[in-house]
Enzyme design. Structure first.
Site, mmCIF file in Angstrom:
data_model
loop_
_atom_site.group_PDB
_atom_site.id
_atom_site.type_symbol
_atom_site.label_atom_id
_atom_site.label_comp_id
_atom_site.label_asym_id
_atom_site.label_seq_id
_atom_site.Cartn_x
_atom_site.Cartn_y
_atom_site.Cartn_z
ATOM 1 N N CYS A 53 -23.036 -26.051 -11.450
ATOM 2 C CA CYS A 53 -22.960 -26.817 -10.440
ATOM 3 C C CYS A 53 -24.022 -27.808 -10.716
ATOM 4 C CB CYS A 53 -22.913 -26.218 -8.954
ATOM 5 S SG CYS A 53 -23.055 -27.292 -7.851
ATOM 6 N N HIS A 106 -4.977 -20.327 -0.933
ATOM 7 C CA HIS A 106 -5.732 -19.166 -1.583
ATOM 8 C C HIS A 106 -6.262 -19.920 -2.948
ATOM 9 C CE1 HIS A 106 -2.910 -15.687 0.350
ATOM 10 N NE2 HIS A 106 -4.020 -16.256 1.404
ATOM 11 N N ASN A 119 0.084 -19.207 -3.934
ATOM 12 C CA ASN A 119 -0.186 -18.974 -5.362
ATOM 13 C C ASN A 119 -1.306 -19.914 -6.015
ATOM 14 O OD1 ASN A 119 1.929 -17.331 -5.346
ATOM 15 N ND2 ASN A 119 3.536 -18.554 -6.020
HETATM 16 N N1 LIG Z 1 -7.074 -13.983 -4.603
HETATM 17 C C1 LIG Z 1 -6.433 -13.283 -5.459
HETATM 18 O O1 LIG Z 1 -6.601 -13.431 -6.619
HETATM 19 C C2 LIG Z 1 -5.350 -12.467 -5.027
HETATM 20 C C3 LIG Z 1 -4.867 -11.264 -5.609
HETATM 21 C C4 LIG Z 1 -3.806 -10.536 -5.092
HETATM 22 C C5 LIG Z 1 -3.193 -11.076 -3.832
HETATM 23 N N2 LIG Z 1 -3.630 -12.242 -3.700
HETATM 24 C C6 LIG Z 1 -2.943 -12.881 -2.564
HETATM 25 O O2 LIG Z 1 -1.992 -12.348 -1.858
HETATM 26 C C7 LIG Z 1 -1.045 -13.031 -1.612
HETATM 27 C C8 LIG Z 1 0.163 -12.336 -1.118
HETATM 28 O O3 LIG Z 1 0.696 -11.625 -2.045
HETATM 29 P P1 LIG Z 1 2.468 -11.819 -2.414
HETATM 30 O O4 LIG Z 1 2.996 -11.711 -0.993
HETATM 31 O O5 LIG Z 1 2.438 -13.418 -2.904
HETATM 32 O O6 LIG Z 1 2.752 -11.221 -3.456
HETATM 33 P P2 LIG Z 1 3.096 -9.800 -3.661
HETATM 34 O O7 LIG Z 1 3.032 -9.222 -5.067
HETATM 35 O O8 LIG Z 1 2.650 -8.843 -2.667
HETATM 36 O O9 LIG Z 1 4.738 -9.718 -3.440
HETATM 37 C C9 LIG Z 1 5.585 -10.572 -4.152
HETATM 38 C C10 LIG Z 1 6.914 -10.584 -3.667
HETATM 39 O O10 LIG Z 1 7.778 -11.247 -4.360
HETATM 40 C C11 LIG Z 1 9.054 -10.991 -4.198
HETATM 41 N N3 LIG Z 1 9.803 -11.215 -5.645
HETATM 42 C C12 LIG Z 1 9.767 -10.325 -6.774
HETATM 43 N N4 LIG Z 1 10.534 -11.216 -7.606
HETATM 44 C C13 LIG Z 1 11.102 -12.300 -6.944
HETATM 45 C C14 LIG Z 1 11.692 -13.350 -7.231
HETATM 46 N N5 LIG Z 1 12.227 -13.612 -8.582
HETATM 47 N N6 LIG Z 1 12.209 -14.373 -6.405
HETATM 48 C C15 LIG Z 1 11.703 -14.179 -4.977
HETATM 49 N N7 LIG Z 1 10.863 -13.254 -4.753
HETATM 50 C C16 LIG Z 1 10.571 -12.246 -5.684
HETATM 51 C C17 LIG Z 1 8.776 -9.383 -4.000
HETATM 52 O O11 LIG Z 1 10.019 -8.742 -3.571
HETATM 53 C C18 LIG Z 1 7.610 -9.268 -3.248
HETATM 54 O O12 LIG Z 1 8.108 -9.275 -1.837
HETATM 55 C C19 LIG Z 1 -0.868 -13.715 -3.032
HETATM 56 O O13 LIG Z 1 -0.138 -14.710 -2.929
HETATM 57 C C20 LIG Z 1 -2.268 -13.941 -3.377
HETATM 58 O O14 LIG Z 1 -2.478 -15.454 -2.812
HETATM 59 C C21 LIG Z 1 -4.792 -12.841 -4.244
HETATM 60 ZN ZN LIG Z 2 -23.815 -26.260 -6.038
#
Ligand SMILES: NC(=O)c1ccc[n+]([C@@H]2O[C@H](COP(=O)([O-])OP(=O)(O)OC[C@H]3O[C@@H](n4cnc5c(N)ncnc54)[C@H](O)[C@@H]3O)[C@@H](O)[C@H]2O)c1
Ligand SMILES: [Zn+2]
Length: 245
Positions: free
Chosen positions: A146, A114, A97
């Site tokens: 920067c 991330h 996160n």
């Molecule tokens: N770089 C970015 O801006 C960006 C964008 C999209 C994804 N991502 C990355 O991908 C990573 C993977 O995605 P992810 O798996 O974290 O998210 P995801 O949305 O894929 O999955 C969320 C999970 O949380 C669970 N969930 C929902 N409510 C819950 C609760 N109350 N308690 C416990 N679990 C609960 C769901 O069952 C699901 O498995 C992200 O953390 C992120 O770092 C990054």
């Molecule tokens: Zn720089």
């Protein structure tokens, strides 16, 4: 619910995902419509998106910042901070996160693989460290530069970029005897592989979340439920023989 016993010789590695912040009101990434807060990930969270439309990327992350600053840590974040207070250096928390709810709950041995919403860094990778930056940008001219003259970008690992501090993460997984994965769907790599690496080191593996993740078969235990309801009271830390005397 059966409690998970943490023995005096155990070391716990925790991986969290978007699900742990869901009860704080922050949307997870893969909602049913496949959009993230109304956006397609490829429009706002890739190196191509940044090159094509930096203003759009900043608008998206400015909105994430605003939502992030308003959110409060929930009982799941607090439960992990309390577990760390008991285990101290036998605990390590890696989060996917970018919000700061873990640190606001009191977590200290914490790594943001991330990136972090509250930081920005040079887009030219001039070697300067990321800087604290909580600004909300309504247009590109407001984005600071920067010291090298490059434009600041969010300190976020975009899709297609390599996560941060992978060596440290691998070391901590190797040292641990228990891996607890919370609220992550198991479809973003390399994080989805951590459970496999933990198993290779002989660790016990536990998943906590309301639904089974894609890599559920790799876990010894899957505890179904919301993190904020399951985590408080889930662990029982056994005192070492010295402390018990
Ligand atoms: N770089 C970015 O801006 C960006 C964008 C999209 C994804 N991502 C990355 O991908 C990573 C993977 O995605 P992810 O798996 O974290 O998210 P995801 O949305 O894929 O999955 C969320 C999970 O949380 C669970 N969930 C929902 N409510 C819950 C609760 N109350 N308690 C416990 N679990 C609960 C769901 O069952 C699901 O498995 C992200 O953390 C992120 O770092 C990054
Ligand atoms: Zn720089």
């Amino acid at each position: 619910m059966e409690r998970i016993v943490v023995a005096p010789e155990d070391r716990v590695f925790v991986l969290t995902g978007a699900g742990i912040s869901a009860e704080s009101g922050l949307p997870t990434f893969r909602a049913e419509d496949g959009l993230w807060a109304g956006y397609r990930v490829e429009d706002v969270c890739t190196p191509e998106a940044w090159r094509r439309d930096p203003a759009g990327v900043w608008a998206f992350y400015s909105a994430r910042r605003e939502a992030g600053w308003k959110a409060e840590p929930n009982p799941a974040h607090h439960a992990l901070a309390e577990l760390e207070a008991e285990l101290v250096e036998r605990f390590f928390l890696c989060t996917q996160n970018v919000d700061d709810l873990h640190e606001r709950a009191g977590s200290k041995r914490l790594l943001h693989m991330h990136g972090e919403l509250a930081k920005s860094r040079c887009e030219d990778e001039c070697g300067r460290e990321p800087v604290e930056d909580r600004a909300i940008h309504s247009n590109l001219s407001a984005v600071a530069q920067c010291a090298c003259g490059g434009r600041l970008r969010p300190h976020i690992v975009f899709f297609g970029e390599i996560p941060l501090e992978m060596d440290r993460i691998q070391d901590e997984i190797a040292k641990a005897t228990m891996m607890v994965v919370i609220g992550t769907s198991g479809n973003v790599y390399p994080a989805a592989n951590f459970v496999h690496w933990a198993r290779q080191h002989g660790s016990r593996t536990v998943y906590v979340g309301p639904e089974r993740p894609l890599n559920a078969q790799a876990f010894d235990e899957v505890v179904l439920g919301k993190a904020g309801e399951v985590l408080p009271g889930l662990f029982r830390v056994e005192l070492g023989s010295r402390a018990a005397r």
